[in-house]
Write a protein that holds these residues in place. Structure first.
Motif, PDB file in Angstrom:
ATOM      1  N   ILE A  19      14.868  -3.358 -45.071  1.00  0.00           N
ATOM      2  CA  ILE A  19      14.752  -3.713 -47.269  1.00  0.00           C
ATOM      3  C   ILE A  19      14.277  -4.529 -47.445  1.00  0.00           C
ATOM      4  CG2 ILE A  19      15.908  -2.647 -49.132  1.00  0.00           C
ATOM      5  CD1 ILE A  19      17.752  -1.608 -47.330  1.00  0.00           C
ATOM      6  N   MET A  20      12.511  -4.471 -48.082  1.00  0.00           N
ATOM      7  CA  MET A  20      12.290  -5.635 -48.103  1.00  0.00           C
ATOM      8  C   MET A  20      12.497  -6.129 -49.996  1.00  0.00           C
ATOM      9  SD  MET A  20       8.668  -4.787 -46.227  1.00  0.00           S
ATOM     10  CE  MET A  20       8.647  -3.128 -47.310  1.00  0.00           C
ATOM     11  N   ASP A  21      13.233  -6.285 -50.566  1.00  0.00           N
ATOM     12  CA  ASP A  21      14.331  -6.162 -51.895  1.00  0.00           C
ATOM     13  C   ASP A  21      14.065  -7.510 -52.083  1.00  0.00           C
ATOM     14  OD1 ASP A  21      14.890  -5.262 -54.488  1.00  0.00           O
ATOM     15  OD2 ASP A  21      17.154  -5.491 -53.454  1.00  0.00           O
ATOM     16  N   GLY A  22      13.410  -7.606 -53.465  1.00  0.00           N
ATOM     17  CA  GLY A  22      13.074  -9.000 -54.448  1.00  0.00           C
ATOM     18  C   GLY A  22      11.740  -9.449 -54.967  1.00  0.00           C
ATOM     19  N   ASN A  23      10.481  -8.348 -54.633  1.00  0.00           N
ATOM     20  CA  ASN A  23       9.516  -8.668 -54.918  1.00  0.00           C
ATOM     21  C   ASN A  23       9.351  -9.041 -56.737  1.00  0.00           C
ATOM     22  OD1 ASN A  23       9.143  -8.608 -52.776  1.00  0.00           O
ATOM     23  ND2 ASN A  23       7.940  -6.602 -52.846  1.00  0.00           N
ATOM     24  N   GLY A  24       9.909  -8.328 -56.681  1.00  0.00           N
ATOM     25  CA  GLY A  24      10.011  -8.044 -58.842  1.00  0.00           C
ATOM     26  C   GLY A  24      10.432  -9.624 -59.304  1.00  0.00           C
ATOM     27  N   ARG A  25      11.565  -9.854 -58.409  1.00  0.00           N
ATOM     28  CA  ARG A  25      12.382 -10.850 -59.589  1.00  0.00           C
ATOM     29  C   ARG A  25      11.580 -12.936 -58.725  1.00  0.00           C
ATOM     30  NH1 ARG A  25      18.276  -8.910 -56.641  1.00  0.00           N
ATOM     31  NH2 ARG A  25      15.837  -7.765 -55.398  1.00  0.00           N
ATOM     32  N   TRP A  26      11.589 -12.072 -57.557  1.00  0.00           N
ATOM     33  CA  TRP A  26      10.562 -13.639 -57.097  1.00  0.00           C
ATOM     34  C   TRP A  26       9.051 -13.793 -57.938  1.00  0.00           C
ATOM     35  CZ3 TRP A  26       5.169 -14.937 -55.440  1.00  0.00           C
ATOM     36  CH2 TRP A  26       5.359 -15.922 -54.851  1.00  0.00           C
ATOM     37  N   ASP A  33       3.634 -11.465 -63.378  1.00  0.00           N
ATOM     38  CA  ASP A  33       4.047 -10.294 -62.611  1.00  0.00           C
ATOM     39  C   ASP A  33       4.670  -9.931 -61.547  1.00  0.00           C
ATOM     40  OD1 ASP A  33       2.770  -9.950 -65.647  1.00  0.00           O
ATOM     41  OD2 ASP A  33       0.760  -8.747 -64.328  1.00  0.00           O
ATOM     42  N   ARG A  34       5.504  -8.513 -62.059  1.00  0.00           N
ATOM     43  CA  ARG A  34       5.806  -7.632 -61.103  1.00  0.00           C
ATOM     44  C   ARG A  34       4.913  -7.916 -59.400  1.00  0.00           C
ATOM     45  NH1 ARG A  34      10.856  -5.952 -61.110  1.00  0.00           N
ATOM     46  NH2 ARG A  34      10.100  -3.899 -59.281  1.00  0.00           N
ATOM     47  N   ILE A  35       3.532  -7.370 -59.767  1.00  0.00           N
ATOM     48  CA  ILE A  35       2.565  -6.969 -59.020  1.00  0.00           C
ATOM     49  C   ILE A  35       2.700  -8.207 -57.958  1.00  0.00           C
ATOM     50  CG2 ILE A  35       1.222  -6.695 -60.800  1.00  0.00           C
ATOM     51  CD1 ILE A  35       1.869  -4.717 -57.279  1.00  0.00           C
ATOM     52  N   GLY A  37       4.621 -10.716 -57.406  1.00  0.00           N
ATOM     53  CA  GLY A  37       4.786 -10.435 -55.586  1.00  0.00           C
ATOM     54  C   GLY A  37       5.535  -9.689 -54.679  1.00  0.00           C
ATOM     55  N   HIS A  38       4.757  -8.518 -55.619  1.00  0.00           N
ATOM     56  CA  HIS A  38       4.501  -7.552 -53.518  1.00  0.00           C
ATOM     57  C   HIS A  38       3.199  -8.034 -53.308  1.00  0.00           C
ATOM     58  CE1 HIS A  38       6.955  -4.361 -55.958  1.00  0.00           C
ATOM     59  NE2 HIS A  38       5.995  -4.250 -57.213  1.00  0.00           N
ATOM     60  N   HIS A  39       1.977  -8.545 -53.918  1.00  0.00           N
ATOM     61  CA  HIS A  39       1.359  -9.394 -53.326  1.00  0.00           C
ATOM     62  C   HIS A  39       1.416 -10.296 -52.188  1.00  0.00           C
ATOM     63  CE1 HIS A  39      -2.539  -7.691 -54.672  1.00  0.00           C
ATOM     64  NE2 HIS A  39      -2.207  -7.327 -55.387  1.00  0.00           N
ATOM     65  N   TYR A  63      11.026  -0.279 -45.150  1.00  0.00           N
ATOM     66  CA  TYR A  63      10.878  -0.062 -46.562  1.00  0.00           C
ATOM     67  C   TYR A  63       9.974  -0.366 -47.353  1.00  0.00           C
ATOM     68  CZ  TYR A  63      14.572   3.912 -49.019  1.00  0.00           C
ATOM     69  OH  TYR A  63      14.663   4.454 -49.151  1.00  0.00           O
ATOM     70  N   ALA A  64       8.745   0.134 -47.858  1.00  0.00           N
ATOM     71  CA  ALA A  64       7.987  -0.265 -48.147  1.00  0.00           C
ATOM     72  C   ALA A  64       7.619   0.052 -49.925  1.00  0.00           C
ATOM     73  CB  ALA A  64       6.489  -0.575 -47.945  1.00  0.00           C
ATOM     74  N   PHE A  65       8.498   1.957 -49.426  1.00  0.00           N
ATOM     75  CA  PHE A  65       8.437   2.751 -50.723  1.00  0.00           C
ATOM     76  C   PHE A  65       9.126   3.759 -50.524  1.00  0.00           C
ATOM     77  CE2 PHE A  65       7.267   5.670 -54.403  1.00  0.00           C
ATOM     78  CZ  PHE A  65       6.846   4.476 -55.369  1.00  0.00           C
ATOM     79  N   GLU A  68      12.479   7.202 -54.912  1.00  0.00           N
ATOM     80  CA  GLU A  68      13.355   6.782 -55.936  1.00  0.00           C
ATOM     81  C   GLU A  68      12.385   5.833 -56.887  1.00  0.00           C
ATOM     82  OE1 GLU A  68      15.132   6.947 -53.017  1.00  0.00           O
ATOM     83  OE2 GLU A  68      16.235   8.539 -54.011  1.00  0.00           O
ATOM     84  N   ASN A  69      11.642   5.487 -55.868  1.00  0.00           N
ATOM     85  CA  ASN A  69      10.826   4.629 -56.123  1.00  0.00           C
ATOM     86  C   ASN A  69       9.348   5.145 -57.636  1.00  0.00           C
ATOM     87  OD1 ASN A  69      10.610   1.951 -53.692  1.00  0.00           O
ATOM     88  ND2 ASN A  69      11.667   1.885 -55.865  1.00  0.00           N
ATOM     89  N   TRP A  70       9.596   6.152 -57.110  1.00  0.00           N
ATOM     90  CA  TRP A  70       8.231   6.982 -57.788  1.00  0.00           C
ATOM     91  C   TRP A  70       8.477   7.026 -59.091  1.00  0.00           C
ATOM     92  CZ3 TRP A  70       3.756   8.209 -55.243  1.00  0.00           C
ATOM     93  CH2 TRP A  70       3.441   8.771 -54.588  1.00  0.00           C
ATOM     94  N   ASP A  71      10.035   6.383 -59.904  1.00  0.00           N
ATOM     95  CA  ASP A  71      10.390   6.703 -61.289  1.00  0.00           C
ATOM     96  C   ASP A  71      10.062   4.899 -61.978  1.00  0.00           C
ATOM     97  OD1 ASP A  71      11.139   9.417 -60.742  1.00  0.00           O
ATOM     98  OD2 ASP A  71      13.284   8.190 -60.847  1.00  0.00           O
ATOM     99  N   ARG A  72       9.342   4.411 -61.153  1.00  0.00           N
ATOM    100  CA  ARG A  72       9.143   3.003 -61.988  1.00  0.00           C
ATOM    101  C   ARG A  72       7.747   3.215 -63.053  1.00  0.00           C
ATOM    102  NH1 ARG A  72      10.089  -2.086 -57.697  1.00  0.00           N
ATOM    103  NH2 ARG A  72      12.357  -1.621 -56.873  1.00  0.00           N
ATOM    104  N   PRO A  73       7.531   2.427 -63.610  1.00  0.00           N
ATOM    105  CA  PRO A  73       6.688   2.469 -64.167  1.00  0.00           C
ATOM    106  C   PRO A  73       5.401   2.851 -63.807  1.00  0.00           C
ATOM    107  CG  PRO A  73       7.933   0.794 -65.473  1.00  0.00           C
ATOM    108  CD  PRO A  73       8.382   1.549 -63.574  1.00  0.00           C
TER     109      PRO A  73
END
Ligand code: IPE
Ligand code: IPE
Ligand code: MG
Length: 248
Positions: A19-26, A33-35, A37-39, A63-65, A68-73
């Motif tokens: 579960i690849m988590d924490g991109n946004g916080r990074w 911007d959060r994105i 972190g995804h890059h 786990y890339a998406f 539930e992630n569809w509910d993000r902005p």
């Protein structure tokens, strides 16, 4: 410390799920911007796939998406989908050269057509590779997957092709998206969250869990090897006693 040297090459998990988590916080920590972190997270993906090849992990599920992630902005969802398309089109040749086979689990038909097309092309390109199988969980959730399996099985019963007495765990497995893959022995989650977030609920029944506070963009080879070394210290009992396992 170089964790690779502490890994026992005779006890490598066949299948690792992350579960690849924490991109946004990074990204936030860098004032970005959060994105962003995804890059950066893509660079971790590249390294971990490579690390799997190096030590002999045969299956890697990322786990890339999630459903539930569809509910993000919307901006974030759109940016993630774009990143997915551009990453796959850029990395496909590289994966192919490294003997990686690409697979997908999840509700692929819910993804934008450009994603579906890119994924299909890359899966076709890499279909004959055997070194590492990289399984991307996209628009995936375990409850969705199990619900789909239940529908398929119910339809077979309804049409008279299956008797209720023949429904067993093996049959359920054969109706999951993961039917061609062994169950993961190790599940890693980054970013300090201690939850499973609808990921492989059935398949992780006996997996070892490894949690780290490291955020996904910082999770590189050494961190991965550290997780593998930690896994190798565990005693997997499968319901038996410690004595039974040690005397085996
Ligand atoms: C994981 O990082 C990537 C995806 C879920 C797509 P997050 O985007 O969840 O990062 P945090 O948890 O907000 O830091
Ligand atoms: C889980 O991460 C899904 C992916 C890594 C793709 P999230 O960041 O979406 O999980 P929750 O919602 O915090 O549990
Ligand atoms: Mg998160």
């Amino acid at each position: 410390m170089d964790y690779e040297t502490s890994i026992n090459k005779n006890n490598i998990p066949q299948h690792v799920a992350i579960i690849m988590d924490g991109n946004g916080r990074w990204a936030k920590k860098q004032g970005e911007d959060r994105i962003f972190g995804h890059h950066e997270g893509v660079n971790s993906v590249r390294e971990i796939v490579e690390a799997c090849g190096e030590i002999g992990v045969k299956y890697l599920t990322l786990y890339a998406f999630s459903t539930e992630n569809w509910d993000r902005p919307k901006e974030e969802v759109d940016a993630l989908m774009e990143l997915l398309v551009s990453t796959i089109s850029m990395e496909a040749q590289n994966l192919h050269k490294k003997g990686v086979k690409l697979e997908v689990i999840g509700d692929v038909l819910s993804l934008p057509l450009s994603c579906q097309k890119e994924l299909q092309q890359s899966m076709d390109l890499t279909a004959a590779n055997t070194r590492v199988t990289l399984i991307l969980a996209l628009s995936y959730s375990s409850q969705w997957e199990i619900t789909e399996a239940v529908k398929k099985i119910a339809a077979q019963v309804q049409s008279g092709h299956l008797a209720i007495k023949d429904i067993n765990p093996r049959l359920i497995e054969q109706n999951l998206n993961t039917k061609h893959f062994p169950d993961p022995e190790l599940m890693i989650r980054t970013s300090g969250e201690h939850r499973i977030s609808n990921f492989l609920l059935w398949q992780l029944a006996y997996a070892e869990f490894y949690f780290t506070d490291v955020l996904w963009p910082d999770f590189r080879k050494q961190e991965f090897f550290k997780a593998i070394a930690d896994y190798q210290q565990r005693e997997r009992r499968f319901g038996k006693t410690g004595e039974q396992i040690q005397n085996n």
